[in-house]
Design an enzyme around this catalytic site. Structure first.
Site, PDB file in Angstrom:
ATOM      1  N   GLU A 116      27.997  12.929  18.915  1.00 32.17           N
ATOM      2  CA  GLU A 116      27.958  12.807  16.849  1.00 32.17           C
ATOM      3  C   GLU A 116      27.504  14.085  16.173  1.00 32.17           C
ATOM      4  O   GLU A 116      26.321  14.987  16.763  1.00 32.17           O
ATOM      5  CB  GLU A 116      26.989  11.082  17.251  1.00 32.17           C
ATOM      6  CG  GLU A 116      27.645  10.086  17.626  1.00 32.17           C
ATOM      7  CD  GLU A 116      27.045   9.110  17.521  1.00 32.17           C
ATOM      8  OE1 GLU A 116      25.740   8.993  16.789  1.00 32.17           O
ATOM      9  OE2 GLU A 116      27.160   8.047  18.021  1.00 32.17           O
ATOM     10  N   LYS A 118      24.716  15.575  14.554  1.00 29.51           N
ATOM     11  CA  LYS A 118      23.517  15.102  14.233  1.00 29.51           C
ATOM     12  C   LYS A 118      22.718  14.902  12.913  1.00 29.51           C
ATOM     13  O   LYS A 118      22.848  16.101  12.059  1.00 29.51           O
ATOM     14  CB  LYS A 118      22.036  15.720  14.961  1.00 29.51           C
ATOM     15  CG  LYS A 118      21.070  14.881  14.894  1.00 29.51           C
ATOM     16  CD  LYS A 118      19.626  16.538  15.774  1.00 29.51           C
ATOM     17  CE  LYS A 118      18.108  15.947  16.051  1.00 29.51           C
ATOM     18  NZ  LYS A 118      17.793  16.301  14.622  1.00 29.51           N
ATOM     19  N   ASP A 120      21.107  15.387   9.043  1.00 29.96           N
ATOM     20  CA  ASP A 120      19.658  15.932   9.631  1.00 29.96           C
ATOM     21  C   ASP A 120      18.931  15.183   7.585  1.00 29.96           C
ATOM     22  O   ASP A 120      19.306  15.357   6.966  1.00 29.96           O
ATOM     23  CB  ASP A 120      19.391  16.644   8.750  1.00 29.96           C
ATOM     24  CG  ASP A 120      18.349  17.928   8.894  1.00 29.96           C
ATOM     25  OD1 ASP A 120      16.898  17.325   9.365  1.00 29.96           O
ATOM     26  OD2 ASP A 120      18.625  19.102   8.361  1.00 29.96           O
ATOM     27  N   TYR A 244      24.386   4.391  13.897  1.00 30.06           N
ATOM     28  CA  TYR A 244      24.423   4.981  14.934  1.00 30.06           C
ATOM     29  C   TYR A 244      24.126   4.146  15.882  1.00 30.06           C
ATOM     30  O   TYR A 244      24.109   4.420  17.930  1.00 30.06           O
ATOM     31  CB  TYR A 244      23.945   6.784  15.480  1.00 30.06           C
ATOM     32  CG  TYR A 244      22.859   6.880  14.700  1.00 30.06           C
ATOM     33  CD1 TYR A 244      21.620   6.692  15.373  1.00 30.06           C
ATOM     34  CD2 TYR A 244      22.529   7.655  13.847  1.00 30.06           C
ATOM     35  CE1 TYR A 244      20.842   6.646  15.355  1.00 30.06           C
ATOM     36  CE2 TYR A 244      21.430   8.120  13.368  1.00 30.06           C
ATOM     37  CZ  TYR A 244      20.616   7.744  13.722  1.00 30.06           C
ATOM     38  OH  TYR A 244      19.252   7.882  14.566  1.00 30.06           O
ATOM     39  N   LYS A 358      20.899  21.483  19.420  1.00 27.39           N
ATOM     40  CA  LYS A 358      20.239  21.824  18.395  1.00 27.39           C
ATOM     41  C   LYS A 358      21.002  23.377  18.034  1.00 27.39           C
ATOM     42  O   LYS A 358      21.217  24.497  18.605  1.00 27.39           O
ATOM     43  CB  LYS A 358      19.178  22.357  18.028  1.00 27.39           C
ATOM     44  CG  LYS A 358      17.792  21.092  18.068  1.00 27.39           C
ATOM     45  CD  LYS A 358      17.870  20.512  17.256  1.00 27.39           C
ATOM     46  CE  LYS A 358      16.774  20.239  16.091  1.00 27.39           C
ATOM     47  NZ  LYS A 358      15.670  20.392  16.126  1.00 27.39           N
ATOM     48  N   CYS A 452      -4.148  41.033 -10.288  1.00 30.51           N
ATOM     49  CA  CYS A 452      -3.286  40.214 -10.952  1.00 30.51           C
ATOM     50  C   CYS A 452      -1.836  40.946 -12.269  1.00 30.51           C
ATOM     51  O   CYS A 452      -2.748  41.271 -12.673  1.00 30.51           O
ATOM     52  CB  CYS A 452      -3.414  39.273 -11.737  1.00 30.51           C
ATOM     53  SG  CYS A 452      -2.287  37.562 -12.483  1.00 30.51           S
ATOM     54  N   CYS A 455      -2.279  39.280 -15.723  1.00 27.42           N
ATOM     55  CA  CYS A 455      -3.591  39.766 -16.410  1.00 27.42           C
ATOM     56  C   CYS A 455      -4.613  40.467 -15.887  1.00 27.42           C
ATOM     57  O   CYS A 455      -5.299  40.553 -16.538  1.00 27.42           O
ATOM     58  CB  CYS A 455      -4.445  37.542 -16.350  1.00 27.42           C
ATOM     59  SG  CYS A 455      -5.036  37.438 -15.068  1.00 27.42           S
ATOM     60  N   CYS A 470      -5.632  34.259  -8.013  1.00 26.52           N
ATOM     61  CA  CYS A 470      -5.649  35.348  -8.999  1.00 26.52           C
ATOM     62  C   CYS A 470      -7.127  33.657  -9.655  1.00 26.52           C
ATOM     63  O   CYS A 470      -6.402  33.041 -10.012  1.00 26.52           O
ATOM     64  CB  CYS A 470      -4.650  34.889 -10.456  1.00 26.52           C
ATOM     65  SG  CYS A 470      -6.021  35.175 -11.973  1.00 26.52           S
ATOM     66  N   CYS A 475      -5.892  32.846 -16.943  1.00 26.57           N
ATOM     67  CA  CYS A 475      -4.563  33.755 -17.078  1.00 26.57           C
ATOM     68  C   CYS A 475      -3.349  32.976 -17.382  1.00 26.57           C
ATOM     69  O   CYS A 475      -3.129  31.857 -16.981  1.00 26.57           O
ATOM     70  CB  CYS A 475      -4.203  33.938 -15.628  1.00 26.57           C
ATOM     71  SG  CYS A 475      -2.843  34.750 -14.721  1.00 26.57           S
TER      72      CYS A 475
END
Ligand code: IVH
Length: 717
Positions: A116, A118, A120, A244, A358, A452, A455, A470, A475
């Site tokens: 079958e 699989k 997810d 299933y 897999k 950063c 800023c 930061c 900012c």
């Protein structure tokens, strides 16, 4: 035809068309015709409320958002599957199976398997009693899961009623030509809930348009959705399911009829035996039966004789995996003969008669044009890769995550490199590493910027963290990201206040924190570029409307670290108001079901920040709702009246099982511990209690007998 007859007929028709649409992907009528059937049923039911039953298709979304989920024990543990990552590992599995079968004295040349896809998603267990769906539960830790019945009921692929007459003779639901037989009194059916790719893409498109962060992948989103406390939201998301597995319930079903042969009747209830109970001798027959009962069964399964056929199936689907409308990450191989499954048995974690093959992650090579950095809402500065667009695993990829600067240094990934990009289980692509042989001689190692990018403040990094941050509280990038989150659909849901408008209002200095949103006026908005009178009025309406949002939306919108949609719902229900939440101690926060120490600490320290307290004050002044409605508050108070209390149960209770007693206490917010300590609130002592009762007395912990316990948990009048 009487109204009752028409109602019965409409329900049958609607289920039939739901199945054609949601399960078989082959509708026979137009959406409008389907809607008309539904409306007619709704009308008839409104006229005769006494004819409304919980398994009516009009009742898929019912009940209000819940305070939390109860945990329930599975009829038998929900096991996981061992994995095979290569053809060799698959062949080794077949060898083991053949040896096991031979050891049991069977001579089988080639083993019959069922392969079958699989799926997810996340596994669920559905309980049907006399053919009616009564419970849906998540896998949880395999032994106990969360009771998510109201959410499961909203999934249109899942029938509220199985298509078999019940033994009590109640009328069947389904189309003509249904199999004969009788629904077992109690049966559990397991499978996978998943996000159809189209529904997932639709939701992400909506999120993109409203400037919300995108969901990472269908699986996590499906899992998150199933744990939402609001069934109406679950219904809107459009989840689906494939089933299933069949597991028997404790009461052995008295089965009759040609489709279900009653010769073999056993009294225990492992899944293997459940299959036997209903006369199913192979897994293929089980799948056919589930389908005949109107349950969604993924249609691409195939019976495979011998391992070569299995290998061929796996190879074929590795190629074709994108042709189905859901994510599949492999092939599940199962022994077809149910009696042989029993021979092989299970380990503590996996059945020995099944394995998951897999699929390898899909990889491609492309050019890394540049490495950019992004400043997030929490100030985290994260690098990402800008790629030469490449088609991989079903979509074109032009950006990929690069994790963090350490990872880039370790893998020595440089701008201008050819890199391998992968899309594994996650839909988010990542850079695996450089192809060093193709590197240009004048390339230089990449360096994380010291400042950063927005800023110019120096970036900091905590000792135990890999992320650079930061720390400038004002900012503009942080404010911008924070506002995007605050206004997003999942949070305050201010339509129109998306990325570009936020950039404009922050850029013009009109909004310096979230509360400033409520000081905006149509006149100021109209002054902005690309903002007409009409759009300004629309946004103002949305801002206005958001003042009356549910409290959890505000809590979520504040963007406290670790506090997601669900934690916000839980906190809102548990504390009832922002005021109470602000007054909560870390301990009180931790005592809230589902709130762990990290989350509790994060909430507390956010609330302790004077700037944040000021923000809440200003939001309150702006008229933003900070409370849950009084009736929900009363309900929450009753539900959680044992919050913070810890009980121990010992001995046998006459009125209920230990699990039921635990559930009754947990429902009221109490915790149930295994051993007595000075901190225990009380010990509930049933018959034949052992040393725990004595220990309680020695420690001076109150002891409750069964009557005392029943009094404690009885519903308040
Ligand atoms: S059978 C005892 N069949 O994969 C065996 N599982 O990695 C029960 N899954 O926990 C599982 N598609 O959630 C089975 N066709 C399929 C599946 C499937 C997805 C999930 C399931 C299981 C996990 C194990």
């Amino acid at each position: 035809m009487t109204p009752a007859e028409r109602i019965a007929e409409l329900r049958r028709l609607i289920r039939y068309h739901e199945e054609r649409y949601y399960v078989l992907n082959d509708p026979e009528i137009a959406d409008a015709e389907f809607d008309a059937l539904m409306q007619e049923l709704e009308r008839l039911e409104a006229d005769s409320p006494d004819l409304v039953t919980t398994d009516s298709p009009t009742q898929r979304v019912s009940g209000r958002p819940a305070a939390g989920f109860d945990t329930v024990e599975h009829a038998e543990p929900m096991l996981s599957l061992d994995n095979a990552y290569s053809e060799e590992e698959l062949r080794a599995f077949d060898d083991r199976v053949r040896r096991g079968v031979a050891a049991a004295g069977e001579t089988v040349e080639e083993i019959d398997y069922v392969a079958e896809l699989k799926i997810d998603g996340l596994s669920v267990a559905l309980t049907y009693e006399n053919g009616t769906l009564v419970r849906g539960a998540t896998r949880g830790d395999g032994v106990r899961g969360e009771e998510v019945t109201s959410n499961v009921r909203t999934i249109r692929a899942i029938p509220l009623k199985l298509r078999i007459p019940t033994s009590s003779g109640a009328s069947p639901s389904g189309s003509p030509g249904e199999p004969e037989g009788f629904a077992p009194q109690k049966i559990e059916i397991r499978g996978e809930v998943y996000f159809p790719r189209r529904a997932f893409e639709r939701i992400n498109k909506e999120r993109e348009e409203s400037g919300e962060p995108l969901f990472a992948n269908p699986r996590n989103t499906a899992a998150g959705t199933m744990r939402s406390l609001d069934p109406a939201l679950v219904a809107k998301r459009g989840l689906s399911a494939w089933m299933y597995q069949l597991v028997g319930g404790p009461e052995g079903p008295p089965l009759q009829g040609p489709a279900l042969q009653p010769e073999i009747v056993v009294t225990t209830h492992s899944d293997v035996e459940a299959d036997l109970q209903v006369g199913l001798q192979t897994h293929a027959e089980t799948l056919e039966t589930l389908k005949a009962w109107g349950l969604p069964v993924e249609p691409h399964w195939r019976r495979c004789r011998g391992v070569d056929a299995l290998v061929a199936f796996c190879r074929e689907w590795e190629e074709k995996r994108r042709t189905v409308g859901f994510d599949t990450d492999g092939v599940v191989v199962k022994l077809d003969r149910v009696d042989l499954r029993a021979t092989l048995g299970t380990t503590s974690k996996f059945p020995r008669w099944a394995i998951a093959f897999k699929f390898p992650a899909e990889q491609k090579t492309t050019l890394l044009k540049s490495i950019e950095v992004n400043v997030g809402r929490t100030g985290a500065v994260t690098p990402f890769a800008m790629l030469e667009p490449v088609f991989i695993a079903g979509s074109t990829v032009s950006m990929a995550t690069l994790h963090n600067s350490d990872d880039i240094a370790r893998k020595d990934i440089r701008e201008g490199d050819w890199v391998i990009v992968e899309k594994a289980g996650d839909v988010i692509p990542r850079v695996v590493g450089p192809v060093s042989s193709r590197r240009s001689p004048d390339s230089r190692p990449w360096q994380m910027p010291a400042e950063c990018p927005r800023c110019g403040s120096r970036l900091h990094r905590a000792e135990d963290e890999a992320v650079w941050r930061c720390e400038n509280t004002s900012c503009p990038a942080k404010l911008q990201r924070g506002l995007e989150h605050f206004a997003s659909r999942g949070a305050m849901n201010i339509e129109g206040l998306g990325e570009s408008l936020i950039a404009q209002v922050t850029g013009a200095g009109l909004v310096k924190d979230y509360a400033d949103v409520y000081a905006l006026t149509a006149e100021t908005l109209e002054q902005l570029e690309r903002m007409g009178k009409k759009s300004a009025a629309k946004v103002m309406l949305q801002i206005e409307r958001s003042r009356t949002n549910e409290l959890w939306r505000l809590i979520y919108g504040l963007g406290i670290r670790h506090v997601g949609e669900r934690a916000s719902q839980v906190l809102a229900r548990a504390f009832g108001s922002m005021e109470a939440l602000c007054a909560a101690t870390t301990e009180q926060l931790e005592e809230t079901p589902e709130i762990g120490p990290v989350l509790a600490e994060s909430v507390r320290s956010w609330l302790d920040e004077p700037r944040n307290r000021g923000l809440i004050g200003r939001l309150r002044e702006a008229g933003v709702n900070m409370e849950i409605p009084p009736d929900e508050r009363a309900a929450a108070a009753v539900e959680r009246r044992l919050k913070g209390k810890t009980y121990v149960i010992t001995g046998t209770l006459a009125s209920m099982t230990r699990e039921e007693a635990t559930a009754a206490l947990e429902r009221l917010g109490a915790k149930v511990a295994g051993s007595v300590s000075k901190k225990s609130t009380g010990v509930i002592v049933g018959g034949d209690a052992g040393t725990k009762a004595e220990k309680a007395r020695t420690l001076g912990v109150p002891v409750l007998d069964e009557a005392g316990f029943l009094d404690l948990v009885k519903p308040e009048s």
